[in-house]
Write a protein that holds these residues in place. Sequence first.
Motif, PDB file in Angstrom:
ATOM      1  N   LYS A   2       0.797  -1.234   0.044  1.00  8.03           N
ATOM      2  CA  LYS A   2      -0.147  -0.182   0.132  1.00  8.03           C
ATOM      3  C   LYS A   2       0.861   1.395  -0.165  1.00  8.03           C
ATOM      4  CE  LYS A   2      -4.207  -1.902   1.995  1.00  8.03           C
ATOM      5  NZ  LYS A   2      -5.071  -1.954   3.290  1.00  8.03           N
ATOM      6  N   LEU A   5       1.922   2.102  -3.498  1.00  7.81           N
ATOM      7  CA  LEU A   5       0.854   2.918  -4.180  1.00  7.81           C
ATOM      8  C   LEU A   5       0.888   4.208  -3.681  1.00  7.81           C
ATOM      9  CD1 LEU A   5      -1.822   2.434  -5.956  1.00  7.81           C
ATOM     10  CD2 LEU A   5      -3.011   2.154  -3.901  1.00  7.81           C
ATOM     11  N   THR A  38       0.484  -3.536  -6.955  1.00  8.05           N
ATOM     12  CA  THR A  38      -0.190  -3.099  -5.769  1.00  8.05           C
ATOM     13  C   THR A  38      -1.628  -3.642  -5.741  1.00  8.05           C
ATOM     14  OG1 THR A  38       1.210  -1.173  -5.247  1.00  8.05           O
ATOM     15  CG2 THR A  38      -0.617  -1.328  -4.153  1.00  8.05           C
ATOM     16  N   LEU A  39      -2.301  -3.292  -6.695  1.00  5.41           N
ATOM     17  CA  LEU A  39      -3.474  -3.752  -7.015  1.00  5.41           C
ATOM     18  C   LEU A  39      -3.873  -5.136  -7.212  1.00  5.41           C
ATOM     19  CD1 LEU A  39      -5.062  -0.750  -9.263  1.00  5.41           C
ATOM     20  CD2 LEU A  39      -5.079  -1.092  -6.796  1.00  5.41           C
ATOM     21  N   ASN A  42      -3.144  -6.586  -3.788  1.00  4.30           N
ATOM     22  CA  ASN A  42      -4.066  -5.981  -2.636  1.00  4.30           C
ATOM     23  C   ASN A  42      -5.529  -5.624  -3.400  1.00  4.30           C
ATOM     24  OD1 ASN A  42      -2.304  -5.597  -0.047  1.00  4.30           O
ATOM     25  ND2 ASN A  42      -1.223  -4.962  -1.926  1.00  4.30           N
ATOM     26  N   GLU A  44      -8.325  -5.843  -2.446  1.00  4.39           N
ATOM     27  CA  GLU A  44      -9.316  -5.283  -1.379  1.00  4.39           C
ATOM     28  C   GLU A  44      -9.301  -3.583  -1.712  1.00  4.39           C
ATOM     29  OE1 GLU A  44      -5.467  -5.633   0.976  1.00  4.39           O
ATOM     30  OE2 GLU A  44      -6.580  -6.878  -0.440  1.00  4.39           O
ATOM     31  N   ILE A  45      -8.199  -3.302  -2.265  1.00  8.98           N
ATOM     32  CA  ILE A  45      -8.187  -1.854  -2.441  1.00  8.98           C
ATOM     33  C   ILE A  45      -9.395  -1.393  -3.445  1.00  8.98           C
ATOM     34  CG2 ILE A  45      -6.935  -0.024  -3.415  1.00  8.98           C
ATOM     35  CD1 ILE A  45      -4.299  -1.400  -2.728  1.00  8.98           C
ATOM     36  N   GLU A  48     -12.470  -1.243  -1.084  1.00  7.95           N
ATOM     37  CA  GLU A  48     -12.376   0.103  -0.318  1.00  7.95           C
ATOM     38  C   GLU A  48     -12.606   1.235  -1.334  1.00  7.95           C
ATOM     39  OE1 GLU A  48      -8.259   0.494   1.362  1.00  7.95           O
ATOM     40  OE2 GLU A  48      -8.610  -1.347   2.388  1.00  7.95           O
ATOM     41  N   VAL A  49     -12.234   1.463  -2.575  1.00  6.91           N
ATOM     42  CA  VAL A  49     -12.525   2.422  -3.429  1.00  6.91           C
ATOM     43  C   VAL A  49     -13.887   2.698  -3.622  1.00  6.91           C
ATOM     44  CG1 VAL A  49     -11.795   3.644  -5.664  1.00  6.91           C
ATOM     45  CG2 VAL A  49     -10.111   2.547  -4.246  1.00  6.91           C
TER      46      VAL A  49
END
Length: 250
Positions: A2, A5, A38-39, A42, A44-45, A48-49
Amino acid sequence: MKKLLAIAATALILPLSSQAKPLDQEQQQQVRELVRETLIENPEIFIEVVNELKKREEIARTQAQDSALSTSQAELFNNSNDPFAGSKTPKLSIVYFGDVNCGFCKKQDPVLESLVKAYPDLKIIYKDLPILGPSSREAAALSLAALSLTEGAKGNTTYLSLHKQFMSHPARHDSNSIASSVKTQGLNLDELKKAVDADINQQLDSNIMLAQRLGITGTPALVFPDEIIGGFTNESTLKEMIGQRLNQAK
């Protein structure tokens, strides 16, 4: 990752500064790879967005609706052309947007009738919202014509009786079922049709535009002076809401 990112995002933003040196193609590609990595690692980002976007959209929608409600009080609650049930000098008024072809409105109507009987200080203002086809518009216009042809308090009674008759029809209306409802109420269909003038059509158009400004996209919808409730609302919930507001009005 993260953190990567965040670094990548910063790298993308920095070139926007007049004092920052633009990234060359190799650096831009490195940033893209960092973001992609990163995406992927992760995912789950994304959730979250999306959740954050939904939250912001809901906040914006609520703020816009609250603003429209605040600026539309007179049009909602003080239009002498609107039919109503209940008290002429209410401590609380509720605006009801309904359509005679709406199945949930057919369930909502009896609830509102019961509430008027239970609360002498309550007023239900009817704003026909004919959005479910030509027969919705025809029935709404004829209901308002019945109101206009009857003087004084009897006008509301006539409107409410015909409105209830329309709502009692279990299926969608057509011209035959509309004519039958009018006849059942002992009214003259031809006379009502002649009474549907520019003022009545303008009133229905105004109802539609008002609903749009308030963010109302379907029926039934109930509008309190401080809150808009979309969809069917059961009697116990409405009693709680009404009781709270009447207690505050004491």
